[in-house]
Scaffold this active site. Structure first.
Site, PDB file in Angstrom:
ATOM      1  CB  THR A  16      24.587  -8.508  54.758  1.00 32.43           C
ATOM      2  OG1 THR A  16      24.026  -7.960  55.939  1.00 32.43           O
ATOM      3  CG2 THR A  16      23.458  -8.923  53.839  1.00 32.43           C
TER       4      THR A  16
ATOM      5  CG  ASP B  55      26.043  -8.461  62.489  1.00 34.98           C
ATOM      6  OD1 ASP B  55      25.038  -8.840  61.875  1.00 34.98           O
ATOM      7  OD2 ASP B  55      26.292  -7.254  62.728  1.00 34.98           O
ATOM      8  CB  SER B  56      30.205  -5.208  60.839  1.00 35.00           C
ATOM      9  OG  SER B  56      29.117  -4.343  60.690  1.00 35.00           O
ATOM     10  CB  SER B  57      26.689  -5.185  65.531  1.00 34.64           C
ATOM     11  OG  SER B  57      25.820  -4.621  64.595  1.00 34.64           O
TER      12      SER B  57
ATOM     13  CB  THR C 216      27.136  -2.315  55.322  1.00 35.94           C
ATOM     14  OG1 THR C 216      25.916  -2.776  55.909  1.00 35.94           O
ATOM     15  CG2 THR C 216      27.366  -2.990  53.992  1.00 35.94           C
ATOM     16  CG  ASP C 217      25.053  -2.754  60.377  1.00 38.17           C
ATOM     17  OD1 ASP C 217      24.549  -2.273  59.352  1.00 38.17           O
ATOM     18  OD2 ASP C 217      24.493  -3.646  61.056  1.00 38.17           O
TER      19      ASP C 217
ATOM     20  NE  ARG D  93      28.032  13.615  65.697  1.00 41.74           N
ATOM     21  CZ  ARG D  93      27.049  13.135  64.935  1.00 41.74           C
ATOM     22  NH1 ARG D  93      26.221  12.235  65.420  1.00 41.74           N
ATOM     23  NH2 ARG D  93      26.899  13.561  63.707  1.00 41.74           N
TER      24      ARG D  93
ATOM     25  CB  CYS E 128      26.334  19.529  59.558  1.00 40.17           C
ATOM     26  SG  CYS E 128      25.500  20.916  60.313  1.00 40.17           S
TER      27      CYS E 128
END
Ligand code: ASP
Length: 347
Positions: free
Chosen positions: A18, A62-64, A94-95, A251, A284
């Protein structure tokens, strides 16, 4: 920008995101624009008494779309410029910034110079952009030295919205706020208010004898797999039996707990016996896995899965990709997962 020997030098590496985007007037979507245009929006950069050079991914992404190949590309750039520069700033979407920061912390073994990732939530051309402040402070941090000339922050970090964080401890926590990153299980390395205050006791100490050893191979044949109440045996078994999967970031609930079901223990045991590495990470956002605390965790220990301790998902994932990619055997991987390689877990 001019280059003189005595000045501190910083290399800006622009990958996309971005920070360097602009609204397409027709579609309204944010699209990349070129790096020279981006710098035009930050004339303040010229005010630094530093040599600042830049290099950009072509095309910016784009970081994706960031991949292990992009991480190798970044490692190559840093390794081949390591002697010429005092610090590096990576501009990144940032993603997936926390994944890249985590990956680089393992791939740049022996790093003793600052590598600061930053980006922004609003494009740098936007009136209320957070990009300027993030970029300018990241440069300042990359150039910061102790009186003896050694770097203050010789590690991979994320700087975002006043906070300098160890890269492999970060997670993107907000899609909307300027304060978009957290380091939940490790304190800040610096805070930028009126003054830029470094918390040196939290920063990896500089070692003059460290040698940068770059690593390029990551094994992407792994999966992040989250438990939920009601999860079905077939789903779990399909994933654990898949012969293409070499590692699983599992997870679990709370301090590393799973349903007390024999089929689950059997499936996990079968997978670890067949050479797959399974790492237990809590769902968490803060705290640590402690498998011996409850019976529901204890049974997992017996199945051969490894505690990810207080690791973020991003750090556990990229550490496992790195260790599998290095060709280590299952026992060596287990040993390394139980060590802090780059400050990613609390031992
Ligand atoms: N989609 C963008 C990216 O990660 C978002 C950002 O940069 O904030 O590349």
């Amino acid at each position: 920008m001019s280059h003189t020997e005595e000045k501190t030098s910083v290399l800006l590496i622009y990958t996309g995101g971005t920070i360097g985007m602009m609204k397409n007037p027709v579609t309204g979507a944010l699209e990349n624009f070129n790096f020279d245009q981006l710098l035009e929006y930050v004339p303040e950069i010229k005010g630094f008494n530093l040599n600042i050079y830049s290099i950009a991914f072509n095309p910016p992404i784009d970081s994706s779309d960031i991949s292990p190949e992009s991480w190798s590309q970044l490692v190559k750039i840093i390794y081949s410029n390591y002697e010429q520069y005092d610090g590096f700033v990576i501009l990144h979407g940032t993603d997936t910034m926390a994944f890249t920061a985590s990956a680089l912390s393992f791939m740049l073994e022996g790093l003793m110079k600052p590598v600061i990732l930053t980006g922004s939530q609003l494009p740098i051309g936007a009136l209320r952009t957070d990009g300027k402040e993030n970029l300018l402070t990241a440069i300042e941090i990359a150039a910061a030295k102790h009186d003896d000339g050694t770097p203050i922050v010789p590690e991979v970090c994320v700087f975002f919205h006043e906070k300098l964080m160890r890269g492999n401890r970060t997670t993107k926590v907000s899609a909307d706020n300027f304060d978009a990153f957290e380091s939940n299980n490790y304190p800040l390395l610096a805070h930028s208010g009126i003054e830029l205050q470094f918390y040196t006791h939290n920063i990896i100490p500089y070692r003059a004898d460290a040698v940068l050893t770059p690593h390029y191979d990551m094994d992407p044949n792994i999966i992040i797999f989250s438990l939920f109440p009601g999860i079905q045996p077939n789903t779990v078994k399909k994933i654990l039996n898949d012969k293409h999967i070499n590692g699983v970031i599992f997870r679990t609930f709370g301090s590393g707990n799973a349903p007390q079901k024999q089929w689950l223990v059997d499936a996990l045991t079968k997978a670890t016996n067949s050479g797959k590495t399974i790492v237990n990470i809590t769902q968490c956002s803060t705290g640590s896995v402690k498998m011996s605390l409850y019976e529901t965790g204890r049974q997992l220990l017996a199945s051969g899965i490894i505690s990810g301790r207080d690791s973020t998902v991003e750090a556990a994932l990229t550490k496992l990709m790195f260790l599998l990619g290095s060709g280590r055997n299952a026992e060596e991987i287990r040993r390394c997962m139980n060590q802090s390689l780059a400050g990613e877990i609390t031992i």
